[in-house]
Motif scaffolding. Structure first.
Motif, PDB file in Angstrom:
ATOM      1  N   ARG A 111       0.805  -1.217   0.000  1.00 25.79           N
ATOM      2  CA  ARG A 111       0.000   0.000   0.000  1.00 25.79           C
ATOM      3  C   ARG A 111       0.844   1.276   0.000  1.00 25.79           C
ATOM      4  NH1 ARG A 111      -5.125  -1.128   2.264  1.00 25.79           N
ATOM      5  NH2 ARG A 111      -5.524   1.094   1.924  1.00 25.79           N
ATOM      6  N   LEU A 112       2.112   1.141   0.300  1.00 30.82           N
ATOM      7  CA  LEU A 112       2.989   2.298   0.420  1.00 30.82           C
ATOM      8  C   LEU A 112       4.172   2.153  -0.524  1.00 30.82           C
ATOM      9  CD1 LEU A 112       3.123   2.415   4.330  1.00 30.82           C
ATOM     10  CD2 LEU A 112       1.621   3.773   2.857  1.00 30.82           C
ATOM     11  N   TYR A 113       4.828   3.256  -0.809  1.00 30.58           N
ATOM     12  CA  TYR A 113       6.032   3.132  -1.623  1.00 30.58           C
ATOM     13  C   TYR A 113       7.189   2.705  -0.709  1.00 30.58           C
ATOM     14  CZ  TYR A 113       8.270   7.659  -0.434  1.00 30.58           C
ATOM     15  OH  TYR A 113       8.909   8.704   0.192  1.00 30.58           O
ATOM     16  N   PRO A 114       8.264   2.117  -1.248  1.00 28.14           N
ATOM     17  CA  PRO A 114       9.264   1.402  -0.442  1.00 28.14           C
ATOM     18  C   PRO A 114       9.815   2.174   0.748  1.00 28.14           C
ATOM     19  CG  PRO A 114       9.656   0.977  -2.764  1.00 28.14           C
ATOM     20  CD  PRO A 114       8.563   1.994  -2.695  1.00 28.14           C
ATOM     21  N   ARG A 115      10.144   3.443   0.595  1.00 30.68           N
ATOM     22  CA  ARG A 115      10.723   4.191   1.708  1.00 30.68           C
ATOM     23  C   ARG A 115       9.723   4.326   2.848  1.00 30.68           C
ATOM     24  NH1 ARG A 115      15.026   7.953   2.263  1.00 30.68           N
ATOM     25  NH2 ARG A 115      14.708   9.404   4.001  1.00 30.68           N
ATOM     26  N   GLN A 116       8.468   4.568   2.526  1.00 35.85           N
ATOM     27  CA  GLN A 116       7.443   4.667   3.563  1.00 35.85           C
ATOM     28  C   GLN A 116       7.307   3.358   4.329  1.00 35.85           C
ATOM     29  OE1 GLN A 116       4.136   5.952   1.019  1.00 35.85           O
ATOM     30  NE2 GLN A 116       3.956   7.784   2.299  1.00 35.85           N
ATOM     31  N   ALA A 117       7.240   2.251   3.613  1.00 33.17           N
ATOM     32  CA  ALA A 117       7.075   0.942   4.262  1.00 33.17           C
ATOM     33  C   ALA A 117       8.283   0.623   5.148  1.00 33.17           C
ATOM     34  CB  ALA A 117       6.884  -0.137   3.205  1.00 33.17           C
ATOM     35  N   ARG A 118       9.461   0.919   4.667  1.00 34.58           N
ATOM     36  CA  ARG A 118      10.669   0.627   5.439  1.00 34.58           C
ATOM     37  C   ARG A 118      10.711   1.438   6.729  1.00 34.58           C
ATOM     38  NH1 ARG A 118      13.811   1.868   1.786  1.00 34.58           N
ATOM     39  NH2 ARG A 118      14.673   3.871   2.510  1.00 34.58           N
ATOM     40  N   LYS A 119      10.328   2.702   6.658  1.00 37.36           N
ATOM     41  CA  LYS A 119      10.319   3.547   7.845  1.00 37.36           C
ATOM     42  C   LYS A 119       9.186   3.183   8.803  1.00 37.36           C
ATOM     43  CE  LYS A 119      13.754   6.379   6.886  1.00 37.36           C
ATOM     44  NZ  LYS A 119      14.914   6.579   7.782  1.00 37.36           N
ATOM     45  N   LEU A 120       8.054   2.791   8.272  1.00 39.62           N
ATOM     46  CA  LEU A 120       6.900   2.469   9.116  1.00 39.62           C
ATOM     47  C   LEU A 120       7.214   1.366  10.111  1.00 39.62           C
ATOM     48  CD1 LEU A 120       3.199   2.037   8.257  1.00 39.62           C
ATOM     49  CD2 LEU A 120       4.444   0.012   8.987  1.00 39.62           C
ATOM     50  N   TYR A 121       7.882   0.312   9.672  1.00 39.28           N
ATOM     51  CA  TYR A 121       8.123  -0.851  10.533  1.00 39.28           C
ATOM     52  C   TYR A 121       8.912  -0.507  11.795  1.00 39.28           C
ATOM     53  CZ  TYR A 121       6.483  -4.048   6.872  1.00 39.28           C
ATOM     54  OH  TYR A 121       5.720  -4.723   5.972  1.00 39.28           O
ATOM     55  N   THR A 122       9.631   0.592  11.787  1.00 39.11           N
ATOM     56  CA  THR A 122      10.522   0.902  12.908  1.00 39.11           C
ATOM     57  C   THR A 122      10.130   2.171  13.658  1.00 39.11           C
ATOM     58  OG1 THR A 122      12.034   2.096  11.424  1.00 39.11           O
ATOM     59  CG2 THR A 122      12.444  -0.261  11.772  1.00 39.11           C
ATOM     60  N   HIS A 123       8.976   2.770  13.330  1.00 32.54           N
ATOM     61  CA  HIS A 123       8.548   3.999  13.976  1.00 32.54           C
ATOM     62  C   HIS A 123       7.112   3.842  14.486  1.00 32.54           C
ATOM     63  CE1 HIS A 123      11.980   5.469  11.651  1.00 32.54           C
ATOM     64  NE2 HIS A 123      12.031   6.490  12.495  1.00 32.54           N
ATOM     65  N   PRO A 124       6.924   3.776  15.797  1.00 35.90           N
ATOM     66  CA  PRO A 124       5.582   3.557  16.358  1.00 35.90           C
ATOM     67  C   PRO A 124       4.563   4.609  15.937  1.00 35.90           C
ATOM     68  CG  PRO A 124       7.257   3.192  18.038  1.00 35.90           C
ATOM     69  CD  PRO A 124       7.963   3.762  16.859  1.00 35.90           C
ATOM     70  N   ASP A 125       4.963   5.874  15.811  1.00 31.93           N
ATOM     71  CA  ASP A 125       3.987   6.896  15.436  1.00 31.93           C
ATOM     72  C   ASP A 125       3.464   6.673  14.024  1.00 31.93           C
ATOM     73  OD1 ASP A 125       6.526   7.491  14.447  1.00 31.93           O
ATOM     74  OD2 ASP A 125       6.117   9.650  14.367  1.00 31.93           O
ATOM     75  N   MET A 126       4.320   6.198  13.115  1.00 29.93           N
ATOM     76  CA  MET A 126       3.885   5.906  11.764  1.00 29.93           C
ATOM     77  C   MET A 126       3.008   4.656  11.725  1.00 29.93           C
ATOM     78  SD  MET A 126       7.437   6.840   9.737  1.00 29.93           S
ATOM     79  CE  MET A 126       6.753   6.530   8.111  1.00 29.93           C
ATOM     80  N   ILE A 127       3.330   3.683  12.570  1.00 36.66           N
ATOM     81  CA  ILE A 127       2.476   2.486  12.680  1.00 36.66           C
ATOM     82  C   ILE A 127       1.080   2.882  13.132  1.00 36.66           C
ATOM     83  CG2 ILE A 127       2.135   0.350  13.984  1.00 36.66           C
ATOM     84  CD1 ILE A 127       5.189   0.031  14.012  1.00 36.66           C
ATOM     85  N   LEU A 128       1.003   3.750  14.127  1.00 37.83           N
ATOM     86  CA  LEU A 128      -0.297   4.182  14.635  1.00 37.83           C
ATOM     87  C   LEU A 128      -1.055   4.987  13.585  1.00 37.83           C
ATOM     88  CD1 LEU A 128      -2.167   4.260  17.106  1.00 37.83           C
ATOM     89  CD2 LEU A 128      -1.041   6.395  17.776  1.00 37.83           C
TER      90      LEU A 128
END
Length: 543
Positions: free
Chosen positions: A463-480
């Motif tokens: 659902r996201l482009y690669p940089r977004q997905a990579r950053k999401l997995y390691t940042h709780p605020d982006m996960i939320l």
């Protein structure tokens, strides 16, 4: 009124000595400062030094650098992320408090990148600075706030620098504005307008060094060894980068440099050695890592520790080597003196070199740290104090600058008030100058359960482009944020509220993968809190 031509450097001391008595009686009242009481004198002197006039050359150099780097970075982001990757077309992670910032519709979004670039060029050349500088600051800040996945420490720093230079007189020399309005030209500026910038960079360096005081960085050279080993294909130095000893050298060298460089640059005998270390450090960063404009910005900011007239002396040196530089200097100076009724000859009957492009330029007086008005007309002094110094530097400006510095001292320390490892929880990681300090990876998916009990799995990479997905997995605020986005999408589709759970694991540096988010917590019902431990973020090592 007829004005005397500027004297040569050899005649300047005699002229100043002969007119010292008359200057004392004719000096404008704005220059005369009331004497403070003995008890209050140290405090008043401290604030007065911030208003002391110093050569403006360094501020002009900073203006040119900020304009070129800022405008170039905006255009570069437009070319890569917008026109090539189209990264802003889908869902974007926005900063809490700035959720209202959205990409503009076309063609206005493309025009934004072009406008930001042109504003940077206008700032660099000093054209309509009072309009161009705020436009550049707004443009860079808007681009920074558009996507959290693009966060870089130097982009955050540059946003502040772009705003701070708006409130300085950086346009008053070597600019189109000074050319258009000669009476507004000034060879001096208040000390605070320059000192603020090395102070900001000193905070960045110092807290960047403090952040490196951890076992992984100093005792294991991790993750630096992995990063350097991955660049083993670089010509000549590649085999050296693969050595563990090189990683330790870089880890400890970076730690000691960051922690001490601001203090070394303050020392006149050591600052050249410090600058050499900074140049080597950032040259290696540029060669090994892709970190955008940060190496160039750091070198520019590090040069601000030197005497404020060094760019002017450097240009004078170039003028002594190349005739075309000397002619440009003469053309610039003749524009201002020529606009006033300056006689063609001085009192001794010698022809004035003002306006004569083939004449030898009179060397500018050397800055001694005491009298920055050498070579500046008395009318310029009166204009500077009457029309610039008093209305700009007020107690409110003092409080504002003090608040900015206090915030940037607090932000790197705030994670100490929150339980947990900041490298794992990310609590207090941003805006804290924790640069190139840790490596995190993650993987997993989200579970969406609608009102009927139907479960759907969503993988971020779909659902996201690669940089977004990579950053999401390691940042709780982006996960939320992504969980809330999925819950909103599900509610719009089904007409009922949905539950969203995250099944995500992560690893820090060379450690093992551990569960990162509590899989039993419905993230659709979790609200973000600014400060404090998020209980739905699991501790590292919790299986």
């Amino acid at each position: 009124m007829t004005l005397e031509p500027l004297k040569d450097e050899e005649e300047a001391p005699k002229s100043r000595a002969a007119t010292s008595k008359s200057e004392a009686s004719t000096r404008p009242t704005a220059v005369q400062k009331p004497q403070a009481s003995k008890r209050a004198q140290p405090v008043h002197q401290g604030f007065a030094r911030l208003k002391d006039p110093v050569p403006i050359h360094t501020l002009v150099w900073l203006r040119i650098a900020i304009g070129l780097l800022g405008g170039g970075d905006i255009l570069g982001n437009g070319i890569y992320y917008h026109w090539y990757k189209d990264a802003f077309a889908g869902f974007t992670f926005r900063y809490y408090g700035f959720e209202w910032v959205h990409p503009l519709p076309e063609p206005f979004f493309s025009l934004f990148f072009i406008t930001g670039f042109l504003a940077g060029i206008a700032v660099a050349v000093g054209y309509r600075f009072r309009i161009a500088a705020p436009v550049l600051a707004i443009s860079f800040s808007y681009l920074f706030l558009l996507e959290k996945a693009h966060y870089l420490n130097h982009a955050y720093l540059f946003s502040w620098l772009a705003w701070l230079i708006v409130f300085t007189p950086a346009w008053r020399e070597l600019s189109f504005d000074a050319w258009r309005k000669p009476m507004a030209r000034s060879r001096v500026c208040p000390r605070w307008s320059i000192a603020l910038f090395p102070l900001m960079m000193g905070i960045v360096y110092f807290f960047g060094g403090v952040a490196k005081i951890n076992a992984d960085w100093l005792l294991q050279a991790s993750p630096l060894h992995s990063w350097l080993s991955a660049r083993g294909d670089i010509l000549l130095i590649g085999p050296l980068l693969e050595l563990k000893e090189t990683a330790y050298l870089f880890a400890w060298g970076g730690f000691l440099l960051d922690l001490s460089v601001a203090f070394l640059l303050l020392h006149k005998r050591l600052r050249w050695w410090a600058l050499a270390a900074v140049v080597f450090f950032h040259a290696m960063n540029h060669l090994i890592f892709n970190i955008g404009i940060f190496p160039y910005l750091s070198l520019v900011m590090s040069s601000l520790w030197f005497e404020p007239d060094w760019p002017g002396r450097f240009v004078n040196w170039l003028g002594s080597k190349w005739n075309w530089v000397r002619k440009l200097q003469l053309r610039w100076e003749s524009h201002f003196v020529g606009l006033q009724t300056c006689p063609a000859e001085d009192e001794a009957g010698r022809g004035s070199n003002v306006g004569n492009a083939d004449a030898e330029p009179s060397p500018l007086p050397k800055y001694t740290g005491h009298n920055p008005f050498v070579g500046q007309l008395e009318s310029e002094r009166e204009d500077w104090f009457d029309n610039y110094d008093r209305p700009i530097f007020t107690p409110w400006v003092t409080l504002l600058l003090a608040a900015i510095i206090a915030v940037h001292v607090f932000l790197p320390l705030r994670h100490h008030f929150i339980p947990g490892d900041v490298g794992w929880t990310e609590e207090g990681h941003r805006y804290s100058w924790r640069m190139m300090l840790r490596s995190k990876r993650g993987s997993g998916y989200f579970r969406i359960i609608d009102s009927t009990g139907k479960e759907t799995k969503v993988y971020p990479r779909d659902r996201l482009y690669p940089r977004q997905a990579r950053k999401l997995y390691t940042h709780p605020d982006m996960i939320l944020q992504f969980a809330h986005h999925l819950a909103s999408e599900c509610a719009d589709t089904t007409g009922n509220s949905c539950q969203v759970y995250a099944k995500i694991k992560a690893r820090l540096n060379d450690g093992k993968y551990y569960p990162y988010i509590d899989p039993e917590v419905n993230l659709a019902e979790v609200e973000w809190i600014w400060l404090g431990r998020k209980k739905w973020v699991l501790e590292e090592g919790n299986d």
